[in-house]
Design a protein around this motif. Structure first.
Motif, PDB file in Angstrom:
ATOM      1  N   ILE A 251      65.684  68.687 -54.152  1.00 55.97           N
ATOM      2  CA  ILE A 251      65.729  68.995 -52.721  1.00 55.97           C
ATOM      3  C   ILE A 251      67.061  69.640 -52.388  1.00 55.97           C
ATOM      4  CG2 ILE A 251      64.083  67.207 -52.076  1.00 55.97           C
ATOM      5  CD1 ILE A 251      66.398  65.380 -51.393  1.00 55.97           C
ATOM      6  N   ASN A 252      67.187  70.139 -51.152  1.00 54.37           N
ATOM      7  CA  ASN A 252      68.338  70.960 -50.795  1.00 54.37           C
ATOM      8  C   ASN A 252      69.454  70.218 -50.070  1.00 54.37           C
ATOM      9  OD1 ASN A 252      67.097  73.429 -51.760  1.00 54.37           O
ATOM     10  ND2 ASN A 252      65.749  73.275 -49.975  1.00 54.37           N
ATOM     11  N   SER A 253      69.147  69.068 -49.466  1.00 58.54           N
ATOM     12  CA  SER A 253      70.168  68.355 -48.709  1.00 58.54           C
ATOM     13  C   SER A 253      69.874  66.869 -48.720  1.00 58.54           C
ATOM     14  CB  SER A 253      70.216  68.862 -47.260  1.00 58.54           C
ATOM     15  OG  SER A 253      68.981  68.638 -46.611  1.00 58.54           O
ATOM     16  N   ARG A 254      70.868  66.062 -48.353  1.00 56.49           N
ATOM     17  CA  ARG A 254      70.676  64.613 -48.288  1.00 56.49           C
ATOM     18  C   ARG A 254      70.047  64.256 -46.947  1.00 56.49           C
ATOM     19  NH1 ARG A 254      75.361  59.979 -48.289  1.00 56.49           N
ATOM     20  NH2 ARG A 254      75.614  60.598 -50.466  1.00 56.49           N
ATOM     21  N   PRO A 255      68.860  63.632 -46.942  1.00 56.65           N
ATOM     22  CA  PRO A 255      68.234  63.255 -45.668  1.00 56.65           C
ATOM     23  C   PRO A 255      68.773  61.931 -45.146  1.00 56.65           C
ATOM     24  CG  PRO A 255      66.783  62.696 -47.463  1.00 56.65           C
ATOM     25  CD  PRO A 255      67.984  63.368 -48.083  1.00 56.65           C
ATOM     26  N   ASP A 256      68.748  61.794 -43.825  1.00 56.30           N
ATOM     27  CA  ASP A 256      69.049  60.503 -43.215  1.00 56.30           C
ATOM     28  C   ASP A 256      67.825  59.602 -43.215  1.00 56.30           C
ATOM     29  OD1 ASP A 256      71.695  61.253 -42.576  1.00 56.30           O
ATOM     30  OD2 ASP A 256      70.974  62.305 -40.796  1.00 56.30           O
ATOM     31  N   ASP A 257      66.644  60.234 -43.229  1.00 57.95           N
ATOM     32  CA  ASP A 257      65.412  59.460 -43.190  1.00 57.95           C
ATOM     33  C   ASP A 257      64.308  60.259 -43.883  1.00 57.95           C
ATOM     34  OD1 ASP A 257      63.716  57.390 -42.654  1.00 57.95           O
ATOM     35  OD2 ASP A 257      63.489  57.814 -40.518  1.00 57.95           O
ATOM     36  N   ILE A 258      63.267  59.550 -44.322  1.00 57.23           N
ATOM     37  CA  ILE A 258      62.108  60.159 -44.964  1.00 57.23           C
ATOM     38  C   ILE A 258      60.872  59.667 -44.232  1.00 57.23           C
ATOM     39  CG2 ILE A 258      60.786  60.426 -47.095  1.00 57.23           C
ATOM     40  CD1 ILE A 258      63.347  59.637 -48.623  1.00 57.23           C
ATOM     41  N   GLU A 259      60.010  60.593 -43.785  1.00 56.18           N
ATOM     42  CA  GLU A 259      58.781  60.228 -43.101  1.00 56.18           C
ATOM     43  C   GLU A 259      57.587  60.823 -43.836  1.00 56.18           C
ATOM     44  OE1 GLU A 259      58.337  58.264 -40.607  1.00 56.18           O
ATOM     45  OE2 GLU A 259      60.342  57.994 -39.780  1.00 56.18           O
ATOM     46  N   VAL A 260      56.454  60.111 -43.819  1.00 58.97           N
ATOM     47  CA  VAL A 260      55.224  60.579 -44.440  1.00 58.97           C
ATOM     48  C   VAL A 260      54.175  60.739 -43.354  1.00 58.97           C
ATOM     49  CG1 VAL A 260      53.440  60.115 -46.151  1.00 58.97           C
ATOM     50  CG2 VAL A 260      55.800  59.383 -46.579  1.00 58.97           C
ATOM     51  N   ALA A 261      53.619  61.945 -43.218  1.00 55.79           N
ATOM     52  CA  ALA A 261      52.626  62.231 -42.188  1.00 55.79           C
ATOM     53  C   ALA A 261      51.250  61.743 -42.609  1.00 55.79           C
ATOM     54  CB  ALA A 261      52.595  63.732 -41.886  1.00 55.79           C
ATOM     55  N   SER A 262      50.302  61.858 -41.681  1.00 54.65           N
ATOM     56  CA  SER A 262      48.957  61.359 -41.948  1.00 54.65           C
ATOM     57  C   SER A 262      48.252  62.137 -43.051  1.00 54.65           C
ATOM     58  CB  SER A 262      48.119  61.417 -40.663  1.00 54.65           C
ATOM     59  OG  SER A 262      48.024  62.752 -40.198  1.00 54.65           O
ATOM     60  N   ASP A 263      48.649  63.399 -43.284  1.00 55.68           N
ATOM     61  CA  ASP A 263      48.027  64.184 -44.351  1.00 55.68           C
ATOM     62  C   ASP A 263      48.775  64.054 -45.671  1.00 55.68           C
ATOM     63  OD1 ASP A 263      50.304  65.561 -43.706  1.00 55.68           O
ATOM     64  OD2 ASP A 263      49.353  67.533 -43.622  1.00 55.68           O
ATOM     65  N   GLY A 264      49.792  63.180 -45.702  1.00 56.14           N
ATOM     66  CA  GLY A 264      50.540  62.962 -46.930  1.00 56.14           C
ATOM     67  C   GLY A 264      51.746  63.836 -47.101  1.00 56.14           C
ATOM     68  N   VAL A 266      55.455  65.121 -46.806  1.00 55.56           N
ATOM     69  CA  VAL A 266      56.691  64.347 -46.758  1.00 55.56           C
ATOM     70  C   VAL A 266      57.753  65.160 -46.042  1.00 55.56           C
ATOM     71  CG1 VAL A 266      58.416  63.114 -48.113  1.00 55.56           C
ATOM     72  CG2 VAL A 266      56.060  63.275 -48.940  1.00 55.56           C
ATOM     73  N   TYR A 267      58.438  64.532 -45.063  1.00 59.16           N
ATOM     74  CA  TYR A 267      59.443  65.221 -44.273  1.00 59.16           C
ATOM     75  C   TYR A 267      60.792  64.544 -44.470  1.00 59.16           C
ATOM     76  CZ  TYR A 267      55.421  67.392 -42.117  1.00 59.16           C
ATOM     77  OH  TYR A 267      54.260  68.096 -41.916  1.00 59.16           O
ATOM     78  N   LEU A 268      61.788  65.343 -44.811  1.00 56.04           N
ATOM     79  CA  LEU A 268      63.153  64.859 -44.955  1.00 56.04           C
ATOM     80  C   LEU A 268      63.906  65.240 -43.691  1.00 56.04           C
ATOM     81  CD1 LEU A 268      63.863  65.983 -48.639  1.00 56.04           C
ATOM     82  CD2 LEU A 268      62.569  64.011 -47.796  1.00 56.04           C
ATOM     83  N   LEU A 269      64.405  64.225 -42.980  1.00 50.36           N
ATOM     84  CA  LEU A 269      65.020  64.437 -41.672  1.00 50.36           C
ATOM     85  C   LEU A 269      66.518  64.183 -41.769  1.00 50.36           C
ATOM     86  CD1 LEU A 269      62.384  62.495 -39.535  1.00 50.36           C
ATOM     87  CD2 LEU A 269      62.333  64.889 -40.277  1.00 50.36           C
ATOM     88  N   GLY A 270      67.295  65.171 -41.417  1.00 53.70           N
ATOM     89  CA  GLY A 270      68.747  65.047 -41.467  1.00 53.70           C
ATOM     90  C   GLY A 270      69.403  66.281 -40.916  1.00 53.70           C
ATOM     91  N   GLU A 271      70.511  66.698 -41.515  1.00 54.15           N
ATOM     92  CA  GLU A 271      71.187  67.909 -41.068  1.00 54.15           C
ATOM     93  C   GLU A 271      70.252  69.112 -41.169  1.00 54.15           C
ATOM     94  OE1 GLU A 271      75.065  70.649 -42.237  1.00 54.15           O
ATOM     95  OE2 GLU A 271      74.725  68.732 -43.202  1.00 54.15           O
ATOM     96  N   LYS A 272      69.468  69.141 -42.226  1.00 56.17           N
ATOM     97  CA  LYS A 272      68.373  70.091 -42.350  1.00 56.17           C
ATOM     98  C   LYS A 272      67.076  69.305 -42.381  1.00 56.17           C
ATOM     99  CE  LYS A 272      70.770  73.828 -44.750  1.00 56.17           C
ATOM    100  NZ  LYS A 272      70.771  74.721 -45.949  1.00 56.17           N
TER     101      LYS A 272
END
Length: 565
Positions: A251-264, A266-272
């Motif tokens: 991956i490209n950056s360090r996420p603050d959080d990781i979320e999984v949507a209903s379709d599977g 994966v979203y990395l939430l942070g600076e990017k």
């Protein structure tokens, strides 16, 4: 390398035309750093680091207030939200103590009225983010800021008794997750732990080759968890299930959080913000440029973003389409004070954010959404019949509307620019200016002031929006006030005056038509005020007209006349 997904239909909601208003709530110190969270039942929680928490209905009506007892020596960390057990009508709140203190933190259970049902004090350490099991059990990780005790993972029964605990090797990550099969997940810097509800360790997965775990994510839709890891050269996202690493990708950056949507996905939430599907990276986005800090979360297929640029008084709120990373709405606005953590009500496409001077901003969908004007520092409905504010019409073209029997509003006439109109309350997005007549709130065309401050001495500064002294006020000046806090008065346009002994806030005047008796705060007769005199009014409480120092006269229209200043 690719990632596994669990195919399900995406049910993304459209978000457009965001607007905002704010309502006010005072915290008990001048440090009102806090956060807003929205419970599963729609309750809006405003949590202050000072140890106070408020619960509101969606329309802004206050449900209850809770203050952390002083002998707990604790504070409410804004990043750890309360959790609500709607089945058992319990709200769980974790608290922490100062790093300078040797006292541990704990968990408090509150009923529907904000009253404490029980208090669990940890043996050591501070609780972090909590998770709620289907049976009402509570799970959370605990670290000791001084590292003088062993990091521990806890499970509590819903009556506040300890169910089980497990000591770990390293400092734990803040997040706790529960999978689709009821497995409870926690992680430290090098290990992922999986427990069954009885506290038995199902498996432990250890990273190797110098990789460190930085965040943990997942959902009740999947049986495993995702972790973000990094070493000296790379960052990677990994999927762990059954104790085995199944898939991973760089991956490209360090996420603050990781979320999984209903379709599977994966979203990395942070600076990017990055999104991944089974083919690898789906998209990468930085929704707003030149920000110095940001918070991002995801609720029901909408990504919510709150960012602050280099000027801490300018804030950006956005909704992001998770399918392609496009910003589908954006709102930029100014505030005198820093924004805190935001809370999201995805069912109504609404974002709530907190400022550290005690206000909550509600950012919501367009005109069709339910809205309500909240008069700052005024409880609505009032317990008296006098005007609570004066509405200043600052631009042309503002209509006066008459409310019809079917609840609709019909044009009556156009109001004059520069005139002030007594305001008695609010009905939805409309100011009531007497009887069946209303004015629709349009912030760029009008403003409502609730009182004035009287400058009693020299040396009072008027501050500008930039926080610098604009000018010195003169003794005897009476300045309109649009909102107040324990330590400052908002006098319009971002200008403010610090609350101090040289200033006094008042709401209007009373003129005596006959001799009137004045009463002491305890209700005893004090003296008689002669007819024909005018006195400042500092508040109205039912049939009592407060004339200073807790002294009051009775609200008798045959003997007095009240006028809003």
């Amino acid at each position: 390398m690719s990632l596994s997904v669990i195919p399900q239909q995406v049910n993304a909601q459209k978000v457009v035309n965001k607007n905002f208003f704010y309502y006010h709530q005072i915290c008990r110190t001048t440090t009102c750093q806090g956060a807003v969270f929205v419970g599963d039942d729609g309750t809006i929680f405003n949590r202050y680091i000072s140890g106070e928490m408020y619960a509101f209905e969606k329309d802004g009506t206050k449900k209850w207030t809770y203050e952390l007892p002083l002998d707990y020596l604790g504070y409410l960390d804004p990043q750890y939200k309360p959790i609500v057990d709607t089945e058992r009508n319990i709200t769980y709140v974790s608290y922490q103590t100062s790093i300078r203190s040797s006292k541990p933190g704990g968990v408090v259970a509150l009923d529907n009225h904000g009253k404490s049902k029980w208090h669990f004090k940890l043996p050591a350490g501070h609780p972090m983010e909590m998770a709620l099991g289907d049976d009402g059990s509570i799970y959370f990780s605990s670290n000791d800021p001084k590292s003088s005790s062993t990091p521990t993972f806890y499970s509590l029964n819903n009556d506040g008794t300890l169910r089980w605990s497990y000591e770990t090797e390293n400092q734990l990550l803040k997040k706790t997750l529960i999978g689709s099969d009821g497995t409870i997940y926690a992680a430290d810097k090098t290990n992922v732990y999986a427990f069954n509800p009885k506290g038995e360790l199902k498996w432990k997965h250890e990273t190797n080759d110098g990789w460190t775990i930085t965040s943990l994510g997942g959902s009740k839709r999947i049986k495993g968890v995702y972790i973000s890891t990094e070493n000296e050269e790379y960052k990677a996202l990994r999927y762990i299930s059954g104790g085995e690493e199944l898939l991973g990708t760089l991956i490209n950056s360090r996420p603050d959080d990781i979320e999984v949507a209903s379709d599977g996905k994966v979203y990395l939430l942070g600076e990017k913000i990055e999104a991944y599907n089974e083919e690898g990276q789906l998209w990468e986005s930085m929704p707003l440029s030149d920000v110095t800090s940001a918070s991002v979360t995801m609720e029901d297929e909408i990504i919510y973003y709150l960012g602050v640029d280099d000027n801490p008084r300018i804030f950006h709120a956005s909704g992001i389409n998770p399918t392609n990373g496009e910003v589908i709405w954006n709102k930029t606005f100014h505030s005198l004070y820093y924004m805190g953590y935001g809370g999201m009500d995805a069912a109504e496409n609404t974002m709530y954010v907190n400022t550290n001077e005690g206000s909550i901003y509600k950012i919501w969908e367009g005109e069709e959404s339910p809205t309500r004007i909240i008069m700052p520092n005024v409880d609505l409905p009032t317990n008296h019949s006098h005007p609570i504010a004066r509405l200043n019409i600052r631009r042309e073209g503002v209509p006066l509307l008459k409310k019809q029997s079917d609840g609709s509003y019909k044009y009556y006439r156009t109001l004059e620019t520069g005139h002030f109109y007594r305001t008695y309350g609010a009905d939805g997005a409309y100011y009531n200016v007497g009887g069946p007549y209303y004015v629709k709130n349009e912030e760029d065309k009008m403003s409502a002031h609730i009182g004035r401050i009287l400058v009693n001495d020299e040396g009072v500064e008027l501050y500008g929006p930039d926080g610098q002294i604009h000018r010195m006020l003169k003794k005897g000046e009476a300045i309109r006030v649009y909102n107040y806090k324990p330590y400052y008065y908002n006098v319009g346009g971002g200008y403010y005056v610090n609350a101090q002994y040289q200033t006094k806030f008042y709401v209007g005047f009373v003129q005596t038509k006959e001799d009137v008796q004045m009463y002491q705060p305890g209700g005893e007769y004090y003296k008689t005020l002669p007819a024909g005199q005018q006195y400042r009014v500092y508040g109205i409480d039912g049939n009592r007209i407060m004339v200073g120092g807790g002294y009051y006269i009775m609200d008798d229209p045959s003997k007095i006349t009240y006028s809003k200043n």
